[in-house]
Scaffold this motif. Structure first.
Motif, PDB file in Angstrom:
ATOM      1  N   VAL A  73       0.799  -1.105   0.072  1.00  0.00           N
ATOM      2  CA  VAL A  73      -0.106  -0.088  -0.085  1.00  0.00           C
ATOM      3  C   VAL A  73       0.766   1.261   0.023  1.00  0.00           C
ATOM      4  CG1 VAL A  73      -1.547   1.257   1.398  1.00  0.00           C
ATOM      5  CG2 VAL A  73      -2.073  -1.090   1.019  1.00  0.00           C
ATOM      6  N   PHE A  74       1.947   1.291   1.118  1.00  0.00           N
ATOM      7  CA  PHE A  74       2.647   2.440   1.095  1.00  0.00           C
ATOM      8  C   PHE A  74       3.529   2.820  -0.140  1.00  0.00           C
ATOM      9  CE2 PHE A  74       2.305   1.779   5.644  1.00  0.00           C
ATOM     10  CZ  PHE A  74       1.498   2.778   5.966  1.00  0.00           C
ATOM     11  N   GLY A  75       4.154   1.456  -0.837  1.00  0.00           N
ATOM     12  CA  GLY A  75       4.988   1.555  -2.128  1.00  0.00           C
ATOM     13  C   GLY A  75       4.157   1.934  -3.279  1.00  0.00           C
ATOM     14  N   THR A  76       2.823   1.496  -3.476  1.00  0.00           N
ATOM     15  CA  THR A  76       1.942   1.921  -4.595  1.00  0.00           C
ATOM     16  C   THR A  76       1.699   3.465  -4.282  1.00  0.00           C
ATOM     17  OG1 THR A  76       1.143  -0.136  -4.603  1.00  0.00           O
ATOM     18  CG2 THR A  76      -0.131   1.768  -5.490  1.00  0.00           C
ATOM     19  N   LEU A  77       1.556   3.966  -3.165  1.00  0.00           N
ATOM     20  CA  LEU A  77       1.298   5.576  -2.971  1.00  0.00           C
ATOM     21  C   LEU A  77       2.573   6.189  -3.310  1.00  0.00           C
ATOM     22  CD1 LEU A  77      -0.250   7.858  -1.565  1.00  0.00           C
ATOM     23  CD2 LEU A  77       0.681   7.189   0.508  1.00  0.00           C
ATOM     24  N   GLY A  78       3.823   5.662  -2.954  1.00  0.00           N
ATOM     25  CA  GLY A  78       5.123   6.429  -3.181  1.00  0.00           C
ATOM     26  C   GLY A  78       5.163   6.379  -4.602  1.00  0.00           C
ATOM     27  N   ILE A  79       4.996   5.376  -5.267  1.00  0.00           N
ATOM     28  CA  ILE A  79       5.142   5.235  -6.811  1.00  0.00           C
ATOM     29  C   ILE A  79       4.314   6.223  -7.708  1.00  0.00           C
ATOM     30  CG2 ILE A  79       4.920   3.868  -9.034  1.00  0.00           C
ATOM     31  CD1 ILE A  79       6.153   1.706  -7.483  1.00  0.00           C
ATOM     32  N   LEU A  80       3.094   6.181  -7.561  1.00  0.00           N
ATOM     33  CA  LEU A  80       2.181   6.986  -7.883  1.00  0.00           C
ATOM     34  C   LEU A  80       2.558   8.553  -7.730  1.00  0.00           C
ATOM     35  CD1 LEU A  80      -1.288   5.199  -7.173  1.00  0.00           C
ATOM     36  CD2 LEU A  80      -0.007   5.249  -9.446  1.00  0.00           C
ATOM     37  N   CYS A  81       2.747   8.940  -6.582  1.00  0.00           N
ATOM     38  CA  CYS A  81       3.147  10.480  -6.408  1.00  0.00           C
ATOM     39  C   CYS A  81       4.512  10.735  -7.045  1.00  0.00           C
ATOM     40  CB  CYS A  81       3.436  10.522  -4.875  1.00  0.00           C
ATOM     41  SG  CYS A  81       1.831  10.355  -3.983  1.00  0.00           S
ATOM     42  N   ASN A  82       5.626   9.856  -7.012  1.00  0.00           N
ATOM     43  CA  ASN A  82       6.798  10.032  -7.545  1.00  0.00           C
ATOM     44  C   ASN A  82       6.672  10.161  -9.073  1.00  0.00           C
ATOM     45  OD1 ASN A  82       9.880  10.337  -7.537  1.00  0.00           O
ATOM     46  ND2 ASN A  82       9.783   8.195  -8.518  1.00  0.00           N
ATOM     47  N   PHE A  83       5.916   9.255  -9.665  1.00  0.00           N
ATOM     48  CA  PHE A  83       5.708   9.558 -11.130  1.00  0.00           C
ATOM     49  C   PHE A  83       5.228  10.513 -11.591  1.00  0.00           C
ATOM     50  CE2 PHE A  83       6.041   4.698 -12.794  1.00  0.00           C
ATOM     51  CZ  PHE A  83       7.157   4.649 -12.344  1.00  0.00           C
ATOM     52  N   TYR A  84       4.050  11.274 -10.792  1.00  0.00           N
ATOM     53  CA  TYR A  84       3.274  12.583 -10.969  1.00  0.00           C
ATOM     54  C   TYR A  84       4.504  13.713 -10.964  1.00  0.00           C
ATOM     55  CZ  TYR A  84       0.096  16.443 -11.169  1.00  0.00           C
ATOM     56  OH  TYR A  84      -0.623  17.561 -11.039  1.00  0.00           O
ATOM     57  N   ALA A  85       5.271  13.571  -9.907  1.00  0.00           N
ATOM     58  CA  ALA A  85       6.333  14.693  -9.668  1.00  0.00           C
ATOM     59  C   ALA A  85       7.474  14.552 -10.714  1.00  0.00           C
ATOM     60  CB  ALA A  85       7.015  14.457  -8.234  1.00  0.00           C
ATOM     61  N   VAL A  86       7.761  13.404 -11.181  1.00  0.00           N
ATOM     62  CA  VAL A  86       8.649  13.192 -12.269  1.00  0.00           C
ATOM     63  C   VAL A  86       8.299  13.924 -13.404  1.00  0.00           C
ATOM     64  CG1 VAL A  86       9.964  11.610 -13.946  1.00  0.00           C
ATOM     65  CG2 VAL A  86       9.909  11.378 -11.643  1.00  0.00           C
ATOM     66  N   ASP A  87       7.042  13.843 -13.720  1.00  0.00           N
ATOM     67  CA  ASP A  87       6.252  14.547 -15.043  1.00  0.00           C
ATOM     68  C   ASP A  87       6.038  16.005 -14.894  1.00  0.00           C
ATOM     69  OD1 ASP A  87       6.069  12.263 -16.775  1.00  0.00           O
ATOM     70  OD2 ASP A  87       4.105  11.637 -16.034  1.00  0.00           O
ATOM     71  N   HIS A  88       5.874  16.544 -13.741  1.00  0.00           N
ATOM     72  CA  HIS A  88       5.771  18.043 -13.664  1.00  0.00           C
ATOM     73  C   HIS A  88       6.792  18.516 -13.136  1.00  0.00           C
ATOM     74  CE1 HIS A  88       1.884  15.821 -14.049  1.00  0.00           C
ATOM     75  NE2 HIS A  88       1.348  17.212 -14.395  1.00  0.00           N
ATOM     76  N   LEU A  89       7.812  18.179 -12.566  1.00  0.00           N
ATOM     77  CA  LEU A  89       8.907  18.992 -11.923  1.00  0.00           C
ATOM     78  C   LEU A  89      10.301  18.684 -12.578  1.00  0.00           C
ATOM     79  CD1 LEU A  89       8.350  18.253  -8.098  1.00  0.00           C
ATOM     80  CD2 LEU A  89       7.700  20.286  -9.054  1.00  0.00           C
ATOM     81  N   MET A 143       4.117  27.990  -9.085  1.00  0.00           N
ATOM     82  CA  MET A 143       3.203  26.956  -9.964  1.00  0.00           C
ATOM     83  C   MET A 143       3.448  25.625  -9.573  1.00  0.00           C
ATOM     84  SD  MET A 143       1.219  28.947 -11.588  1.00  0.00           S
ATOM     85  CE  MET A 143       0.476  28.486 -12.768  1.00  0.00           C
ATOM     86  N   ASP A 144       4.583  25.325  -9.322  1.00  0.00           N
ATOM     87  CA  ASP A 144       4.932  23.925  -8.982  1.00  0.00           C
ATOM     88  C   ASP A 144       4.593  23.476  -7.291  1.00  0.00           C
ATOM     89  OD1 ASP A 144       5.907  23.555 -11.602  1.00  0.00           O
ATOM     90  OD2 ASP A 144       7.864  23.892 -11.042  1.00  0.00           O
ATOM     91  N   LEU A 145       3.798  24.107  -6.644  1.00  0.00           N
ATOM     92  CA  LEU A 145       3.578  23.695  -5.576  1.00  0.00           C
ATOM     93  C   LEU A 145       2.870  22.296  -5.252  1.00  0.00           C
ATOM     94  CD1 LEU A 145       3.650  24.409  -2.243  1.00  0.00           C
ATOM     95  CD2 LEU A 145       1.503  25.642  -2.676  1.00  0.00           C
ATOM     96  N   ILE A 146       1.940  22.440  -5.849  1.00  0.00           N
ATOM     97  CA  ILE A 146       1.086  20.848  -5.896  1.00  0.00           C
ATOM     98  C   ILE A 146       1.978  19.723  -6.207  1.00  0.00           C
ATOM     99  CG2 ILE A 146      -1.162  19.681  -6.496  1.00  0.00           C
ATOM    100  CD1 ILE A 146      -1.575  22.025  -4.713  1.00  0.00           C
TER     101      ILE A 146
END
Length: 293
Positions: A73-89, A143-146
């Motif tokens: 559960v924690f690992g899946t949350l970490g991956i999804l958030c990390n991938f989103y950040a990689v695409d936007h930061l 603009m990159d806060l979220i």
């Protein structure tokens, strides 16, 4: 010595995860959930193949299932958030926020594993968090806060996941089974989103995502082995080599350069990691001297 094996494995995992982030970014405008599915599907196939080859049973050891589930559960949350950040930061920013995980691992080790946290460790966690604020830049004008906050959430999820990996390693759970259960769980969670909101991909995008999955598999097996060999507080500093890999790859491939505030955040977080390393090293020397007397 187990500590040195842990160091080698964690550096290998850092390079693999830096490559994974590059491939995720190169795959283009695809939902993070879709990228996550292919990343975990490849890792699942690798883990399943190793389990079959080594004849590791599917059934986990007694009492370990709930910890495998929490790790997933924690690992899946970490991956999804990390991938989103990689695409936007900027790639190095996203990687550094994810690398807050060792500090959160100390926090969760105290909460979950009841491991003692010294004042020096508490100071390191606080200093690293302040450093992360320089990267996040929590102002309404940013603009990159979220994406930055989501990236930090990914670091929290990863820290909790690695705490579970450490616990499972102490309880004798095999690494391939830990990776297989986590990857399979992540695939099942993301599959409904993939089915109902599938974005068509070119063959090139598919190939890049498969490369991301292969890199992730290498990183996952390496990080699992690392935390099974040694506690986070002993080897976490070497995980920051990913920032070097990410910064170089981000500049060479994408032409990215972090701003001065981000660099200040890097210095603070890495400084806290270095401080922790020497603090732990001095502690081990004292223990060794005590045993030799």
């Amino acid at each position: 010595m187990k500590q040195y094996k842990g160091i080698i494995y964690i550096i290998i995992s850092a390079f693999c995860f830096a490559l994974m982030n590059v491939f995720v970014r190169l795959s283009g405008e695809l939902p993070s959930v879709q990228k996550s599915f292919f990343r975990n599907f490849v890792a699942f196939l690798f883990a399943a193949a190793i389990m079959i080859r080594r004849q590791i049973p599917v059934r986990c050891r007694a009492g370990n299932f709930r910890f495998l589930l929490l790790r997933s559960v924690f690992g899946t949350l970490g991956i999804l958030c990390n991938f989103y950040a990689v695409d936007h930061l900027v790639l190095a920013d996203a990687s550094m926020l994810n690398k807050m995980s060792p500090f959160f691992a100390i926090v969760f080790s105290y909460i979950i594993l009841k491991e003692k946290v010294t004042p020096m460790q508490a100071l390191a966690v606080a200093g690293a968090f302040i450093g992360s604020l320089f990267i996040i830049k929590p102002t309404l004008l940013n603009m990159d806060l979220i994406p930055s906050l989501i990236g930090l959430l990914g670091g929290i999820g990863a820290g909790a996941a690695y705490t579970m990996v450490r616990l499972l390693g102490e309880r004798g759970e095999e690494g391939p089974r830990i990776v297989c259960v986590f990857s399979g769980f992540s695939c099942l969670v993301t599959l409904p989103f993939l089915i109902f909101d599938y974005h068509p991909m070119t063959w090139q995008q598919l190939g890049i995502l498969l490369l991301a999955g292969g890199s992730a598999a290498g990183g996952q097996f390496s990080i699992t082995a690392a935390y099974c060999y040694a506690p986070a507080k002993e080897i976490s500093i070497y995980d920051y080599s990913q920032i070097i890999f990410s910064a170089v790859l981000g500049f060479v491939i994408f032409g990215q350069l972090p701003d001065m505030l981000s660099w200040l955040g890097y210095v603070m977080i890495c400084g806290m990691a270095v401080m922790m390393f020497f603090y732990n090293r001095r502690g081990y020397r004292k223990v060794a001297e005590t045993h030799t007397r």
